[in-house]
Design an enzyme around this catalytic site. Structure first.
Site, mmCIF file in Angstrom:
data_model
loop_
_atom_site.group_PDB
_atom_site.id
_atom_site.type_symbol
_atom_site.label_atom_id
_atom_site.label_comp_id
_atom_site.label_asym_id
_atom_site.label_seq_id
_atom_site.Cartn_x
_atom_site.Cartn_y
_atom_site.Cartn_z
ATOM 1 N N GLY A 1 -6.802 1.800 10.184
ATOM 2 C CA GLY A 1 -7.011 2.468 11.411
ATOM 3 C C GLY A 1 -8.129 2.698 11.261
ATOM 4 O O GLY A 1 -8.878 3.219 12.389
ATOM 5 N N GLY A 2 -8.856 2.163 10.419
ATOM 6 C CA GLY A 2 -10.751 2.237 10.581
ATOM 7 C C GLY A 2 -11.458 1.268 9.497
ATOM 8 O O GLY A 2 -11.787 1.679 8.451
ATOM 9 N N GLY A 3 -10.451 0.288 9.642
ATOM 10 C CA GLY A 3 -11.023 -1.318 8.931
ATOM 11 C C GLY A 3 -10.599 -1.497 7.702
ATOM 12 O O GLY A 3 -10.773 -1.749 6.816
ATOM 13 N N SER A 4 -9.627 0.072 7.115
ATOM 14 C CA SER A 4 -8.713 -0.271 6.052
ATOM 15 C C SER A 4 -7.965 -1.167 5.183
ATOM 16 O O SER A 4 -8.074 -1.287 3.987
ATOM 17 C CB SER A 4 -7.598 0.952 5.946
ATOM 18 O OG SER A 4 -8.262 1.764 5.821
ATOM 19 N N LYS B 1 0.952 -1.101 -0.033
ATOM 20 C CA LYS B 1 0.360 -0.221 -0.201
ATOM 21 C C LYS B 1 1.255 1.127 0.080
ATOM 22 O O LYS B 1 2.071 1.218 0.656
ATOM 23 C CB LYS B 1 -0.529 0.169 1.610
ATOM 24 C CG LYS B 1 -2.639 0.773 0.906
ATOM 25 C CD LYS B 1 -3.150 1.018 2.843
ATOM 26 C CE LYS B 1 -4.127 1.611 2.519
ATOM 27 N NZ LYS B 1 -4.809 1.599 4.346
ATOM 28 N N SER C 1 -9.363 1.852 3.056
ATOM 29 C CA SER C 1 -8.356 2.671 2.611
ATOM 30 C C SER C 1 -7.399 1.879 1.149
ATOM 31 O O SER C 1 -7.155 2.091 0.357
ATOM 32 C CB SER C 1 -8.438 3.375 2.641
ATOM 33 O OG SER C 1 -6.934 3.476 3.424
#
Ligand SMILES: *[C@@H]1O[C@H](CO)[C@@H](O)[C@H](O)[C@H]1NC(C)=O
Length: 638
Positions: free
Chosen positions: A332-335, A235, A311
């Site tokens: 960090g939030g489901g990425s 990534k 993301s």
């Protein structure tokens, strides 16, 4: 034209109404009642009532988004609009009006954990190559005859790392052949209109060099590990030398140079992994669809008119297309979990502190980790074994339990599987956009009981809204803080409209609001630790919806759709806010043929237990795997 104009007019009207009711936005909040929360340990769990999430915000794409951003970035009217929207979403009042009896928890703090049962532990300070060979000894027997020669099974399956490894060792293929096929596909992708790149940094010559070195190692009979010659993507927010790290912006590489590999990347490199380049992502990781107006939006391999999720959009899509055996993402939030679920592959969010974040753009956060995405649980295990290992600094404060793996071929392991208690909060579990999702997930829970004796136990999780809010304020403030030194240089105009909307919201957070959020974090931690005394894991659908359609007008300018965000993020917050490990594993398809994922959340450091359960889910899944519409066989080349 009428759409954007309408929104503009309605925004202006609502602003005027606001102004006429109060002279100053702050006054809006003052009428609200103070709420005194009881201490977390006195919350009456029998009285917990599930309340579906209510999100009220306009869906903006294309020109209307542009206009909206101009408005919210404007000095006075901007703050009025933001406070209006925050008030609409009620929860923000919580930070200001709640008396929270807990002290703040600024970073996940775990109580010491009991050792997991039926697992084998690794040496954290050993060589990554040795850990990977150890992980290999935890996998079920590999039958080359079934996997490579015979076409006995009519169903689609992905090539696994062990298939590549077998092909390289038996001379049926070599890394250079595979890489040439990969390069050909990238050329094909570069001609797509509109652009939908999986990689945003790619260098064919550099890739050929890595492949040639690996091919030579095989010719000399000296591969570095089972991962030698395996191709992976990284990534774009994790450093992979000599590629730049842009986090899919147009400029970040100009202000932050890459001089070497991130720690996780260098661990994989010492195992012989070949890195194909930097995978596309939602800009700065500030979104969960994978929309990217800078480089183009990657398409879901199962339906080209739909998002991959984000993301980590590029990593999930490149794995689901068969082009890479695995990829590194950040979560960090489901990425990691969201795109893995939407693309029908496996994604592991490791425990906070389990992997060393050095060399990633988010190496100073408290909610984000690096983890693997791969087509199968066994491939996730192999990559996980290579990258794990806490940073020396984190070890002092976090005191990680030893990293372990499930031995998938031992009987002890299947006994441990049968004794697992799965926690399910049924009303939450069923709060999904289409009932196919909860039905398919339930089906697997029934099979786990039938085949292995895993009992599902009803749980209630209090304060889900508080959890969401604490996470939003934490990740938002951390992103903003990381970006601030660059953002002030007038670089904000070079971010996508979507990111700019988010940054406007983040800038409205206050220092006291941040502290209130961290006090909520301690409560939410308490609730989860209590629940994880009664059950071993928490199970949920990974996402509340399958892959959303990409509105054509969102391609050039981007979009913001908080309903979609809410559906995608409904179940994924606890592992980020609390640092818990979690994995998303495919469990079938909805009635449109789009993949559905089950999420398994574990106790701190208990990656081995959730991986074992994920492997069982994968085996039990009654639906044959579908070959994605966009799929490339780069091992056999047909
Ligand atoms: C896993 O179990 C199998 C069968 O009992 C054994 O041969 C293998 O050595 C074990 N692996 C590890 C890493 O202990």
């Amino acid at each position: 034209m009428s759409g954007p104009l309408l929104i503009l007019v309605s925004l202006l009207t609502s602003t005027i109404i606001l102004i006429s009711y109060s002279d100053y936005p702050l006054l809006l909040e003052m009428g609200n009642k103070r709420v005194v929360m009881v201490p977390a340990n006195e919350v009456d769990l029998t009285a917990v009532k599930y309340e579906p999430e209510v999100i009220e915000a306009p869906h903006l794409a294309g020109l209307s988004l542009k206009l909206f951003v101009k408005l919210v970035e404007a000095p006075l009217i901007g703050s009025l609009i933001v406070s209006y929207l925050k008030k609409q979403n009620k929860m923000f009042g919580m930070l200001r009006n709640s008396v929270i009896p807990e002290t703040p928890m600024y970073t996940p703090e775990f109580p010491p954990q009991e050792p997991e049962s039926g697992v084998v532990c690794l040496e954290e300070d050993g060589k990554p190559e040795d850990r990977v060979e150890f992980a290999l000894k935890c996998l079920p027997h590999y039958d080359a005859a079934i996997c490579w020669t015979g076409d006995s099974t009519p169903f689609f399956r992905y090539w696994r790392i062990r298939d590549y490894a077998y092909a390289y060792r038996s001379g049926k293929a070599n890394p250079s052949m595979v890489v040439e096929r990969f390069i050909r596909v990238m050329k094909e992708f570069s001609k797509k209109k509109p652009p939908a790149p999986l990689l945003i940094s790619f260098d064919a010559e550099e890739l050929r060099k890595q492949a040639a070195a690996s091919t030579q190692r095989f010719e000399e009979g000296n591969p570095l590990s089972i991962l030698d010659g395996i191709i992976m993507a990284v990534k774009d927010d994790i450093d992979c030398y000599p590629h730049p790290s842009k986090a899919a912006t147009t400029w970040f590489h100009e202000v932050r140079r890459v001089e070497k590999d991130a720690v996780c990347v260098s661990r994989l490199r010492s195992c012989g992994v070949i890195f194909v380049g930097k995978a596309n992502m939602h800009e700065m990781g500030l979104g969960t669809t994978g929309n990217n107006a800078n480089y183009g939006t990657p398409r879901n391999p199962h339906a080209s008119d739909r998002y991959t999720g984000g993301s980590s959009s590029g990593p999930a899509a490149i794995v689901a297309s068969g082009l890479c055996s695995a990829a590194l993402g950040t979560d960090g939030g489901g990425s990691i979990r969201i795109p893995a679920s939407l693309c029908g592959v496996v994604g592991l969010k490791t425990t906070y502190g389990r992997t060393d974040m050095k060399g990633s753009l988010c190496d100073t956060g408290t909610v984000e980790i690096i983890g693997p995405i791969a087509a199968t649980v066994e491939d996730v295990m192999l990559v996980y074994a290579a990258i794990l290992g806490s940073s020396p600094v984190d070890r002092i404060s976090l005191r990680p339990s030893l990293p372990c793996l499930p031995n998938l071929s031992s009987s002890e392991s299947s006994n441990a599987l049968g004794s697992l208690r799965l926690g399910k909060y049924t009303e939450w579990f069923n709060d999904v956009f289409s009932s196919d999702i909860s039905r398919k997930c339930d089906n697997i829970l029934n099979l786990l009981l039938e085949k292995h004796g895993c009992k599902t136990i009803e749980i209630a999780i209090p304060e889900l809204d508080e959890m969401r809010l604490a996470h939003l304020v934490s990740i938002g403030s951390e992103s903003l803080c990381g970006l601030k030194p660059y953002y002030q240089d007038g670089k904000n105009v070079e971010l996508t409209y979507d990111s700019r909307t988010n940054l406007v919201l983040f800038q409205s957070f206050t220092a006291s609001g941040y502290i209130a959020a961290q006090r909520l974090r301690r409560r939410v931690m308490y609730h989860h630790m209590e629940i994880l005394k009664k059950v071993d894991v928490i199970v949920t659908p990974t996402t509340g919806m399958t892959a959303p359609v990409i509105p054509p007008e969102a391609l050039k300018v981007g979009e913001t759709d908080l309903q979609v965000t809410g559906n995608l993020m409904r179940f994924i917050i606890a592992p980020n806010l609390l640092g818990l490990p979690a994995v998303s594993v495919p469990v079938g398809y909805d009635n449109q043929g789009l993949p559905i994922g089950l999420q398994i959340i574990g106790r701190p450091w208990a990656e081995a237990s959730i991986l074992r359960l994920a492997a069982a889910v994968e085996d039990l899944c009654p639906e044959p795997k579908k070959k994605p519409m966009s799929y490339y066989d780069i091992l056999k080349g047909n």
